[in-house]
Design a protein around this motif. Structure first.
Motif, PDB file in Angstrom:
ATOM      1  N   PHE A  68      42.703  45.664  41.209  1.00 43.71           N
ATOM      2  CA  PHE A  68      42.927  46.256  39.899  1.00 43.71           C
ATOM      3  C   PHE A  68      44.419  46.311  39.548  1.00 43.71           C
ATOM      4  CE2 PHE A  68      43.754  50.270  37.602  1.00 43.71           C
ATOM      5  CZ  PHE A  68      43.169  49.933  36.395  1.00 43.71           C
ATOM      6  N   LEU A  69      45.252  46.625  40.543  1.00 42.87           N
ATOM      7  CA  LEU A  69      46.683  46.804  40.268  1.00 42.87           C
ATOM      8  C   LEU A  69      47.443  45.476  40.171  1.00 42.87           C
ATOM      9  CD1 LEU A  69      47.511  49.847  42.597  1.00 42.87           C
ATOM     10  CD2 LEU A  69      47.272  49.853  40.114  1.00 42.87           C
ATOM     11  N   PHE A  70      47.025  44.488  40.983  1.00 37.48           N
ATOM     12  CA  PHE A  70      47.784  43.221  41.008  1.00 37.48           C
ATOM     13  C   PHE A  70      46.850  42.034  40.796  1.00 37.48           C
ATOM     14  CE2 PHE A  70      49.526  46.272  44.100  1.00 37.48           C
ATOM     15  CZ  PHE A  70      50.735  46.560  43.480  1.00 37.48           C
ATOM     16  N   PRO A  71      46.148  41.982  39.654  1.00 33.46           N
ATOM     17  CA  PRO A  71      45.138  40.929  39.487  1.00 33.46           C
ATOM     18  C   PRO A  71      45.698  39.512  39.594  1.00 33.46           C
ATOM     19  CG  PRO A  71      45.470  42.185  37.444  1.00 33.46           C
ATOM     20  CD  PRO A  71      46.221  42.890  38.513  1.00 33.46           C
ATOM     21  N   SER A  72      46.910  39.269  39.026  1.00 33.54           N
ATOM     22  CA  SER A  72      47.357  37.870  39.055  1.00 33.54           C
ATOM     23  C   SER A  72      47.789  37.440  40.458  1.00 33.54           C
ATOM     24  CB  SER A  72      48.450  37.597  38.012  1.00 33.54           C
ATOM     25  OG  SER A  72      49.149  38.738  37.719  1.00 33.54           O
ATOM     26  N   THR A  73      48.379  38.378  41.226  1.00 35.30           N
ATOM     27  CA  THR A  73      48.749  38.028  42.605  1.00 35.30           C
ATOM     28  C   THR A  73      47.481  37.720  43.413  1.00 35.30           C
ATOM     29  OG1 THR A  73      50.438  39.717  42.362  1.00 35.30           O
ATOM     30  CG2 THR A  73      50.110  38.835  44.584  1.00 35.30           C
ATOM     31  N   ILE A  74      46.467  38.586  43.261  1.00 37.67           N
ATOM     32  CA  ILE A  74      45.235  38.379  44.020  1.00 37.67           C
ATOM     33  C   ILE A  74      44.556  37.073  43.580  1.00 37.67           C
ATOM     34  CG2 ILE A  74      42.966  39.371  44.609  1.00 37.67           C
ATOM     35  CD1 ILE A  74      45.391  40.881  45.749  1.00 37.67           C
ATOM     36  N   GLN A  75      44.604  36.810  42.281  1.00 33.11           N
ATOM     37  CA  GLN A  75      44.036  35.558  41.778  1.00 33.11           C
ATOM     38  C   GLN A  75      44.702  34.361  42.456  1.00 33.11           C
ATOM     39  OE1 GLN A  75      41.469  34.753  39.242  1.00 33.11           O
ATOM     40  NE2 GLN A  75      41.904  33.053  40.617  1.00 33.11           N
ATOM     41  N   ALA A  76      46.045  34.419  42.572  1.00 32.47           N
ATOM     42  CA  ALA A  76      46.780  33.312  43.202  1.00 32.47           C
ATOM     43  C   ALA A  76      46.358  33.170  44.666  1.00 32.47           C
ATOM     44  CB  ALA A  76      48.281  33.573  43.101  1.00 32.47           C
ATOM     45  N   ILE A  77      46.207  34.306  45.354  1.00 28.34           N
ATOM     46  CA  ILE A  77      45.814  34.256  46.771  1.00 28.34           C
ATOM     47  C   ILE A  77      44.410  33.667  46.919  1.00 28.34           C
ATOM     48  CG2 ILE A  77      45.241  35.700  48.783  1.00 28.34           C
ATOM     49  CD1 ILE A  77      47.491  37.616  47.824  1.00 28.34           C
ATOM     50  N   LEU A  78      43.489  34.104  46.022  1.00 30.44           N
ATOM     51  CA  LEU A  78      42.093  33.671  46.157  1.00 30.44           C
ATOM     52  C   LEU A  78      41.874  32.226  45.727  1.00 30.44           C
ATOM     53  CD1 LEU A  78      40.139  36.826  44.894  1.00 30.44           C
ATOM     54  CD2 LEU A  78      40.616  36.146  47.241  1.00 30.44           C
ATOM     55  N   SER A  79      42.855  31.633  45.028  1.00 30.95           N
ATOM     56  CA  SER A  79      42.672  30.248  44.608  1.00 30.95           C
ATOM     57  C   SER A  79      42.718  29.306  45.821  1.00 30.95           C
ATOM     58  CB  SER A  79      43.715  29.852  43.556  1.00 30.95           C
ATOM     59  OG  SER A  79      44.976  30.012  44.119  1.00 30.95           O
ATOM     60  N   ASN A  80      43.206  29.809  46.941  1.00 31.81           N
ATOM     61  CA  ASN A  80      43.138  29.050  48.189  1.00 31.81           C
ATOM     62  C   ASN A  80      41.758  29.309  48.809  1.00 31.81           C
ATOM     63  OD1 ASN A  80      43.195  28.601  51.015  1.00 31.81           O
ATOM     64  ND2 ASN A  80      45.434  28.647  50.980  1.00 31.81           N
ATOM     65  N   TRP A 143      31.216  35.538  45.632  1.00 32.84           N
ATOM     66  CA  TRP A 143      32.610  35.486  45.192  1.00 32.84           C
ATOM     67  C   TRP A 143      32.950  36.631  44.232  1.00 32.84           C
ATOM     68  CZ3 TRP A 143      32.836  32.743  49.061  1.00 32.84           C
ATOM     69  CH2 TRP A 143      32.032  31.625  49.250  1.00 32.84           C
ATOM     70  N   GLY A 144      32.408  37.804  44.579  1.00 32.38           N
ATOM     71  CA  GLY A 144      32.664  38.996  43.764  1.00 32.38           C
ATOM     72  C   GLY A 144      34.142  39.299  43.626  1.00 32.38           C
ATOM     73  N   MET A 145      34.910  39.028  44.692  1.00 25.92           N
ATOM     74  CA  MET A 145      36.359  39.313  44.636  1.00 25.92           C
ATOM     75  C   MET A 145      37.004  38.556  43.493  1.00 25.92           C
ATOM     76  SD  MET A 145      37.841  39.133  48.405  1.00 25.92           S
ATOM     77  CE  MET A 145      37.439  40.385  49.586  1.00 25.92           C
ATOM     78  N   TRP A 147      35.319  37.070  40.625  1.00 26.09           N
ATOM     79  CA  TRP A 147      34.899  37.415  39.268  1.00 26.09           C
ATOM     80  C   TRP A 147      35.195  38.865  38.881  1.00 26.09           C
ATOM     81  CZ3 TRP A 147      31.199  41.107  39.607  1.00 26.09           C
ATOM     82  CH2 TRP A 147      30.227  41.050  40.589  1.00 26.09           C
ATOM     83  N   TYR A 148      35.381  39.719  39.901  1.00 25.71           N
ATOM     84  CA  TYR A 148      35.796  41.115  39.667  1.00 25.71           C
ATOM     85  C   TYR A 148      37.091  41.153  38.838  1.00 25.71           C
ATOM     86  CZ  TYR A 148      37.800  45.635  41.312  1.00 25.71           C
ATOM     87  OH  TYR A 148      38.376  46.879  41.411  1.00 25.71           O
ATOM     88  N   LEU A 149      38.013  40.201  39.152  1.00 29.50           N
ATOM     89  CA  LEU A 149      39.322  40.190  38.488  1.00 29.50           C
ATOM     90  C   LEU A 149      39.221  39.890  36.994  1.00 29.50           C
ATOM     91  CD1 LEU A 149      41.277  38.139  41.182  1.00 29.50           C
ATOM     92  CD2 LEU A 149      41.308  40.619  40.847  1.00 29.50           C
ATOM     93  N   HIS A 150      38.150  39.170  36.608  1.00 28.65           N
ATOM     94  CA  HIS A 150      38.042  38.754  35.197  1.00 28.65           C
ATOM     95  C   HIS A 150      37.015  39.578  34.430  1.00 28.65           C
ATOM     96  CE1 HIS A 150      40.431  35.403  36.475  1.00 28.65           C
ATOM     97  NE2 HIS A 150      39.580  35.260  37.494  1.00 28.65           N
ATOM     98  N   THR A 151      36.347  40.504  35.121  1.00 27.69           N
ATOM     99  CA  THR A 151      35.304  41.310  34.463  1.00 27.69           C
ATOM    100  C   THR A 151      35.630  42.800  34.590  1.00 27.69           C
ATOM    101  OG1 THR A 151      34.041  41.168  36.524  1.00 27.69           O
ATOM    102  CG2 THR A 151      33.460  39.611  34.791  1.00 27.69           C
ATOM    103  N   ALA A 152      35.449  43.330  35.819  1.00 33.56           N
ATOM    104  CA  ALA A 152      35.645  44.768  36.021  1.00 33.56           C
ATOM    105  C   ALA A 152      37.088  45.196  35.728  1.00 33.56           C
ATOM    106  CB  ALA A 152      35.267  45.129  37.459  1.00 33.56           C
TER     107      ALA A 152
END
Ligand code: HEM
Length: 220
Positions: A68-80, A143-145, A147-152
């Motif tokens: 919730f706090l760092f969505p874009s950083t987590i998004q970058a990490i999860l793209s791997n 892959w909830g981690m 889609w969570y970033l783009h929904t919840a």
């Protein structure tokens, strides 16, 4: 209409209750916050329930919060892809720990003759329910981690900025809605239960004097 209740009315109601009732109870009588000690009745089941539950849920909730706090950083990490697989596997292991732990805690209370109030049962049921729906999502809505970033996350931001936008979450499966209902019911119940200790953990306990329990033998 139901979605508005789940994603707007319930969250605001729960947050308002937690914000208003918690300080009130803190001021009025902090001693009533705890339940009776059950440590002497039996420690083993408490250990096998409490430890997995706490390790599982605390780390997972930190994970929920970081997303919730760092969505874009987590998004970058999860793209791997291997990172996504690793983190999902760790989350699932922790989810299973929380699930087993909360089940043991619930059974322990139901099967033993502990001094229990209805609130104890509601709380234990809610945390078990939360673990069941969370693990179900992880297993069946993969892959909830991600889609969570783009929904919840955007939905939650919209709530916090008082411009609720439920279009981010209203199309999500029923089990996700149940998970959200569970989360806000826990929050709403929090000030009335011993779970309120999360707000003080663990710093306050360090300076609290130790509680001394003694056996009293007849005739002493
Ligand atoms: C509105 C608040 C919440 C939202 C939107 C939410 C969302 C999610 C999502 C999307 C997942 C799946 C993650 C994955 O696939 O790995 C999940 C898993 C989980 N959540 Fe929540 N959650 C919320 C609150 C909570 C709360 C308050 C608790 C506990 C008290 C909790 C406990 C869990 C557990 C135990 C899992 C299983 C983790 C796993 O097996 O991967 N959640 N949550």
């Amino acid at each position: 209409m139901l979605d508005e209740l789940i994603f707007i009315a319930l969250p605001y109601f729960a947050i308002a209750l937690a914000v208003v009732v918690t300080p009130y109870r803190y001021i009025s009588n902090r001693l009533e916050w705890s339940t009776f000690s059950t440590q002497f009745i039996e420690r083993k089941t408490l250990f096998w329930g409490s430890i997995p539950w706490h390790y599982g849920v605390v780390i997972l909730l930190i994970g929920h919060l970081i997303g919730f706090l760092f969505p874009s950083t987590i998004q970058a990490i999860l793209s791997n892809l291997s990172m996504l697989l690793t983190l999902e596997s760790i989350a699932l292991t922790l989810g299973l720990l929380a699930l087993i732990g909360s089940f043991i805690l619930l059974m322990r209370r139901a099967l033993s003759n502990l001094e229990s109030s209805i609130v104890d049962y509601i709380l234990l049921f809610l945390i078990f329910f939360q673990a069941v729906t969370g693990v179900y999502i992880a297993v069946f809505n993969r892959w909830g981690m991600e889609w969570y970033l783009h929904t919840a996350v955007p939905w939650f931001y919209s709530l916090l900025t008082f411009s609720p936008n439920i279009s981010y979450v209203s199309a999500l499966p029923l089990v996700f809605k149940l998970h959200v209902i569970g989360a806000f019911l826990i929050l709403a119940f929090l000030p009335f239960t011993k779970l309120v200790h999360v707000l003080f953990l663990p710093i306050g306990f360090v300076k609290d004097p130790p509680i001394l329990y003694r056996w009293v033998k007849r005739g002493d």
